[in-house]
Design an enzyme around this catalytic site. Structure first.
Site, PDB file in Angstrom:
ATOM      1  N   SER A 109       0.857  -1.184   0.000  1.00 29.32           N
ATOM      2  CA  SER A 109       0.000   0.000   0.000  1.00 29.32           C
ATOM      3  C   SER A 109       0.888   1.226   0.000  1.00 29.32           C
ATOM      4  CB  SER A 109      -0.884   0.009   1.253  1.00 29.32           C
ATOM      5  OG  SER A 109      -1.501   1.260   1.448  1.00 29.32           O
TER       6      SER A 109
ATOM      7  N   TYR B   9      -2.004  -0.563  10.440  1.00 32.07           N
ATOM      8  CA  TYR B   9      -2.151  -0.921   9.027  1.00 32.07           C
ATOM      9  C   TYR B   9      -0.872  -0.592   8.270  1.00 32.07           C
ATOM     10  CZ  TYR B   9      -3.584  -0.490   4.150  1.00 32.07           C
ATOM     11  OH  TYR B   9      -3.650  -0.593   2.778  1.00 32.07           O
TER      12      TYR B   9
END
Length: 261
Positions: A141, A154
């Site tokens: 990501s 995350y």
């Protein structure tokens, strides 16, 4: 590695980017093993009416090592071999600071995003090494190289995926197995929409997120071109450049430009 006539495993196939990966791989002539956990089974199975035995569906929680370790045998029984894996499955954390997150939530994010990717790689690499040509694509990501407000766990999980993948590239560089790390920016999926994120560009104009269709096409192209590193979306490209140039400035920009719940 061209995907035509190859057997590709896709995690997180029940929706968003994963579902688009399955559809586009099938359109390009690949055989696909779609890995799902809780949702999307009916829609994925409906593809078998068009593609027949070119697609198989497998229920597994990738955060459960026992589930993952059973997959290679199941997939080989369906398709005869395994040529590539795309580790796409992932989850966001709640939009809370580390101080306010409980350990159960922290563990779940790490289990799915990092350990799920690790279990998949460990379980499938022995089979990939037996193929004339094979490939691993791991989806990290933009948050894997740039901290996102109230998504510290995350980001940590996706940074771990980044380093794992780059390490695998070194370990497998003299083998038949190629390795690609993918950094998507904002992608317009239910996961993102339901999170309350509002993404904007680094200027004052609103920024259009990638569609799952566009993101999937970029990921497949990266696999086919044996790319080491893929930045999916202009936001990922811009923030990657800025973060390399001035990490603190990039962090300040993302803090100002992302509104959270």
């Amino acid at each position: 590695m061209k995907v035509f006539n190859k057997v590709i495993v896709v995690t997180g196939a029940g929706g968003g980017i994963g579902r688009e990966l399955v559809c586009q791989l099938l359109e390009k002539g690949a055989r696909v093993a779609a890995i799902l956990h809780k949702s999307g089974i009916e829609e994925i199975q409906s593809l078998s009416r068009v593609y027949g035995d070119k697609i198989s569906t497998h229920m597994a929680n990738i955060a459960n090592r026992d589930d993952v370790e059973k997959l290679p045998e199941e997939i080989i029984a369906s398709h005869g071999c395994i040529d590539g894996i795309i580790n796409n499955a992932g989850i966001l954390q709640q939009f809370l600071s580390v101080n306010d997150l409980d350990y159960e939530q922290i563990q779940r994010v790490m289990d799915v995003n990092f350990y799920g990717t690790l279990y998949m790689c460990k379980s499938f690499i022995p089979h990939l090494l037996n193929r004339p040509e094979a490939h691993i694509s791991n989806v990290s990501s933009m948050g894997g190289f740039l901290p996102v407000p109230l998504q510290s766990i995350y980001s940590a999980s996706k940074a771990a995926v980044k380093m794992l993948t780059e390490g695998l590239h070194l370990e497998l560089r003299d083998t038949n197995v190629g390795v690609t790390i993918v950094f998507p920016g904002g992608v317009d999926t239910n996961l993102v929409r339901n999170s309350g994120i509002v993404l904007e560009g680094v200027d004052n104009h609103s920024y259009k997120m990638l569609s799952p269709n566009e993101a999937a096409a970029i990921i497949i192209k990266g696999m086919e071109n044996k790319k080491y590193r893929v930045l999916a979306g202009n936001d990922a490209k811009i923030m990657d450049f800025l973060y390399r140039l001035n990490p603190k400035k990039a962090t300040d920009i993302i803090a100002k430009k992302i509104k959270t719940l």
